[in-house]
Design a protein around this motif. Structure first.
Motif, PDB file in Angstrom:
ATOM      1  N   LEU A 194       0.905  -1.191   0.092  1.00 54.42           N
ATOM      2  CA  LEU A 194      -0.065  -0.034   0.032  1.00 54.42           C
ATOM      3  C   LEU A 194       0.888   1.227   0.043  1.00 54.42           C
ATOM      4  N   PRO A 195       1.873   1.515   1.053  1.00 50.05           N
ATOM      5  CA  PRO A 195       2.713   2.400   0.854  1.00 50.05           C
ATOM      6  C   PRO A 195       3.497   2.976  -0.200  1.00 50.05           C
ATOM      7  N   ALA A 196       3.950   1.541  -1.034  1.00 50.75           N
ATOM      8  CA  ALA A 196       4.768   1.681  -2.111  1.00 50.75           C
ATOM      9  C   ALA A 196       3.950   2.223  -3.356  1.00 50.75           C
ATOM     10  N   LEU A 197       2.700   1.712  -3.490  1.00 49.38           N
ATOM     11  CA  LEU A 197       1.765   2.485  -4.434  1.00 49.38           C
ATOM     12  C   LEU A 197       1.224   3.700  -4.280  1.00 49.38           C
ATOM     13  N   TYR A 198       0.917   3.992  -2.906  1.00 47.97           N
ATOM     14  CA  TYR A 198       0.301   5.253  -2.488  1.00 47.97           C
ATOM     15  C   TYR A 198       1.176   5.953  -1.692  1.00 47.97           C
ATOM     16  N   PRO A 199       2.379   6.293  -1.985  1.00 47.20           N
ATOM     17  CA  PRO A 199       3.392   6.921  -0.933  1.00 47.20           C
ATOM     18  C   PRO A 199       2.990   8.234  -0.412  1.00 47.20           C
ATOM     19  N   HIS A 200       2.043   9.051  -0.995  1.00 47.11           N
ATOM     20  CA  HIS A 200       1.707  10.283  -0.481  1.00 47.11           C
ATOM     21  C   HIS A 200       0.170  10.588  -0.092  1.00 47.11           C
ATOM     22  N   SER A 201      -0.307   9.294   0.115  1.00 47.19           N
ATOM     23  CA  SER A 201      -1.818   9.278   0.326  1.00 47.19           C
ATOM     24  C   SER A 201      -1.995   9.705   1.783  1.00 47.19           C
ATOM     25  N   ARG A 202      -2.938  10.671   1.986  1.00 48.17           N
ATOM     26  CA  ARG A 202      -3.292  10.811   3.560  1.00 48.17           C
ATOM     27  C   ARG A 202      -4.335   9.873   3.873  1.00 48.17           C
ATOM     28  N   ARG A 203      -5.304   9.614   3.011  1.00 46.18           N
ATOM     29  CA  ARG A 203      -6.523   8.876   3.157  1.00 46.18           C
ATOM     30  C   ARG A 203      -6.368   7.303   3.330  1.00 46.18           C
ATOM     31  N   LEU A 204      -5.082   6.871   2.687  1.00 47.66           N
ATOM     32  CA  LEU A 204      -4.851   5.324   3.025  1.00 47.66           C
ATOM     33  C   LEU A 204      -3.516   5.168   3.816  1.00 47.66           C
ATOM     34  N   GLY A 205      -3.503   4.516   4.712  1.00 50.47           N
ATOM     35  CA  GLY A 205      -2.381   4.048   5.631  1.00 50.47           C
ATOM     36  C   GLY A 205      -2.776   3.931   7.153  1.00 50.47           C
ATOM     37  N   TYR A 206      -1.824   3.383   7.878  1.00 54.42           N
ATOM     38  CA  TYR A 206      -2.152   2.943   9.216  1.00 54.42           C
ATOM     39  C   TYR A 206      -1.557   3.646  10.213  1.00 54.42           C
ATOM     40  N   ASP A 207      -0.639   4.683   9.671  1.00 55.73           N
ATOM     41  CA  ASP A 207      -0.051   5.483  10.875  1.00 55.73           C
ATOM     42  C   ASP A 207      -0.947   6.542  11.662  1.00 55.73           C
ATOM     43  N   ASN A 208      -1.911   6.861  10.845  1.00 52.01           N
ATOM     44  CA  ASN A 208      -2.919   7.895  11.674  1.00 52.01           C
ATOM     45  C   ASN A 208      -3.933   7.288  12.489  1.00 52.01           C
ATOM     46  N   LEU A 209      -3.961   5.893  12.554  1.00 51.09           N
ATOM     47  CA  LEU A 209      -4.856   5.168  13.282  1.00 51.09           C
ATOM     48  C   LEU A 209      -4.539   4.637  14.601  1.00 51.09           C
ATOM     49  N   ASP A 210      -5.412   4.729  15.652  1.00 50.54           N
ATOM     50  CA  ASP A 210      -5.300   4.366  16.951  1.00 50.54           C
ATOM     51  C   ASP A 210      -4.673   2.694  17.089  1.00 50.54           C
ATOM     52  N   VAL A 211      -5.153   2.028  16.111  1.00 51.70           N
ATOM     53  CA  VAL A 211      -4.994   0.741  16.059  1.00 51.70           C
ATOM     54  C   VAL A 211      -4.138   0.483  14.903  1.00 51.70           C
ATOM     55  N   LYS A 212      -2.863   0.076  15.060  1.00 56.86           N
ATOM     56  CA  LYS A 212      -2.020   0.352  13.790  1.00 56.86           C
ATOM     57  C   LYS A 212      -1.723  -1.036  13.154  1.00 56.86           C
ATOM     58  N   ASN A 213      -1.601  -2.015  14.004  1.00 58.21           N
ATOM     59  CA  ASN A 213      -1.376  -3.440  13.409  1.00 58.21           C
ATOM     60  C   ASN A 213      -2.229  -4.706  14.136  1.00 58.21           C
ATOM     61  N   GLY A 214      -1.756  -5.945  13.553  1.00 60.45           N
ATOM     62  CA  GLY A 214      -2.735  -6.859  13.852  1.00 60.45           C
ATOM     63  C   GLY A 214      -2.413  -7.256  15.322  1.00 60.45           C
ATOM     64  N   ALA A 215      -1.090  -7.117  15.755  1.00 59.93           N
ATOM     65  CA  ALA A 215      -0.871  -7.453  17.142  1.00 59.93           C
ATOM     66  C   ALA A 215      -1.417  -6.501  18.184  1.00 59.93           C
ATOM     67  N   MET A 216      -1.571  -5.260  17.867  1.00 64.28           N
ATOM     68  CA  MET A 216      -2.080  -4.299  18.731  1.00 64.28           C
ATOM     69  C   MET A 216      -3.695  -4.492  18.563  1.00 64.28           C
ATOM     70  N   ALA A 217      -4.397  -4.904  17.377  1.00 65.34           N
ATOM     71  CA  ALA A 217      -5.811  -5.255  17.452  1.00 65.34           C
ATOM     72  C   ALA A 217      -6.292  -6.441  18.386  1.00 65.34           C
TER      73      ALA A 217
END
Length: 470
Positions: free
Chosen positions: A402-425
């Motif tokens: 995802l970040p490789a094909l949408y490197p500048h997207s603000r809408r797509l990505g996990y950095d701005n989420l409170d739960v960022k990965n599977g282990a945290m979920a």
């Protein structure tokens, strides 16, 4: 962080602990061990809890008045330790180590280390016990803590006599003004200091080649083949699947097989859905009849595009963390996924989840079987490198693609989420039962947002495949 055979590791533990990076699985196991330890304490009633803040003083006081201590702290001139559970009787002590793992020999070393520290303080250790979660335990209506644990005497694995010498050697190493040199060995692969130790290697380097066995990487490294430029010179003798990643990275251009992308797109028919599950596998069973580590599917996200050009509709479900979720999940899932849907998943994991649900919820088996037959793996074009970008670093996981094909997207990505990965979920879902209702509802929303991002990402990746296939 434990001390190891590697002297550089031992130096960094003391002098640069902030450089240590724990992987998600290790964090999960540590958290489970903490939970298991709290349960284990209930088998030893009447104990006194020692605090972290003033452990040495509190332990000394408690030993004069109590026979059972939790998290007792000891130190000598070369080492220190915290004993999970300590039972004193007739001037002797039994010590217990509580773990959620299974490596008896590794944990016995930890107990031997503790025994060395205690005996240097004049406390005779009679028995060393490991308390491990019994993987054969099946929960009844209530959790039976006594049956949950398998308690094993490991006196036969006692190595405490050698521990003082080793602790002294480590102390000398940790006191050095500069970090010592250590050879690169197989155990480096899973070390939390890996990124730190290899930070000065050229980027990209041999250790970043995806799919290559670590011993093979080590062999190249020891021959001086370190950078991708070094590796590219071996084109005639190296595996061509590795060379795709290397050459693409050196050219810094995407690699596209339009024919294969079009072939993949030709298998898709509208309506096209995008499905993602989240799961937990608690080592401490939460529901009657459940085994240790039994899979529970806790939530799903489903985007569906009914016709070409239409915006996707979204459906979702998540359990409340208190009640068993799979029946209600199946009901919601079968209501939104219709027989004529092409259902995209990302990796075969979703198919495994559907098979699990068919087995556990037979009343939904007919509808679930239709969904299973309609599943198509969206990861395939990326895994087979029909579409590959250097920023994917040889990987095909959605969090690399995802970040490789949408490197500048603000809408797509996990950095701005409170739960960022599977282990945290997993961690947050398992903790829902301990939260007050208002806090629990907020966390449920955050879990939904995380799972939603997975299927939203899949929608975006299909758009990219169409774009590159033109």
């Amino acid at each position: 962080m434990k001390c190891s055979e590697c002297e550089r590791h031992n130096w960094l533990v003391k002098n640069s602990p902030e450089s240590y990076e724990q992987d998600e699985a290790h964090i999960f196991m540590e958290n489970t061990s903490k939970e298991a330890k709290e349960l284990a304490k209930k088998l030893f009633r009447g104990g006194v809890q020692i605090s972290e803040e003033d452990g040495l003083y509190e332990t000394e006081r408690a030993l004069k008045k109590h026979t059972v201590l939790y998290d007792a702290y000891f130190e000598n001139d070369v080492a220190s330790c915290t004993v999970d559970i300590m039972v004193c009787k007739n001037s002797k002590a039994d010590i217990y180590l509580v773990k959620s793992g299974v490596n008896v020999y590794y944990f016995a070393k930890e107990l031997s280390y503790q025994k060395m520290v205690l005996q240097s303080k004049g406390i005779k250790v009679k028995n060393m016990y490991l308390m491990l979660i019994d993987r054969d335990y099946v929960r009844g209506r209530k959790l039976n803590i006594k049956k949950l644990f398998k308690i094993t005497n490991v006196n036969n694995l006692d190595n405490s006599k050698n521990m003082y010498r080793r602790a002294t050697e480590i102390g000398v190493t940790q006191g050095l003004p500069c970090e010592p040199y250590s050879e690169v060995k197989k155990y480096c692969q899973h070390c939390g200091f890996f990124e730190y130790c290899f930070k000065d290697l050229p980027k990209p380097n041999i250790f970043e080649i995806s799919g290559m066995d670590f011993n093979t990487k080590l062999g190249y490294y020891n021959k001086g083949i370190i950078s991708f430029k070094d590796f590219a010179k071996l084109e005639d003798e190296a595996d061509k699947s590795y060379m795709k990643q290397v050459n693409c990275s050196l050219s810094n251009k995407p690699m596209v097989n339009k024919a294969k992308l079009r072939e993949f797109l030709g298998t898709l028919k509208y309506p096209i859905g995008f499905l993602d599950f989240e799961t937990v596998a608690p080592l401490i069973p939460e529901f009657e009849g459940h085994k240790v580590g039994e899979l529970i599917i806790t939530q799903f996200s489903y985007h569906v595009i009914e016709k070409e050009g239409e915006k996707p509709k979204h459906y979702e479900f998540v359990g409340d963390g208190i009640n068993y979720p799979e029946k209600e999940l199946c009901k919601a899932l079968c209501n939104c996924i219709k027989e004529n849907h092409t259902v995209l998943m990302y990796s075969p994991y979703e198919k495994m989840c559907i098979k699990h649900l068919i087995n556990k919820q037979p009343s939904f088996a007919k509808d679930l079987d239709v969904i299973k037959k309609n599943l198509v793996d969206l990861e395939e074009p990326f895994r087979k490198k029909y579409l590959y970008h250097p920023l994917m670093q040889g990987r095909s996981s959605i969090k690399k693609v995802l970040p490789a094909l949408y490197p500048h997207s603000r809408r797509l990505g996990y950095d701005n989420l409170d739960v960022k990965n599977g282990a945290m979920a997993v961690e947050k879902y398992l903790d829902l039962k301990n939260m007050p209702r208002p806090e629990r509802l907020i966390m449920i929303e955050k879990l939904l947002n995380y799972c939603c991002m997975d299927t939203l990402a899949m929608v975006a990746l299909l758009e990219k495949i169409r774009e590159y296939a033109k």
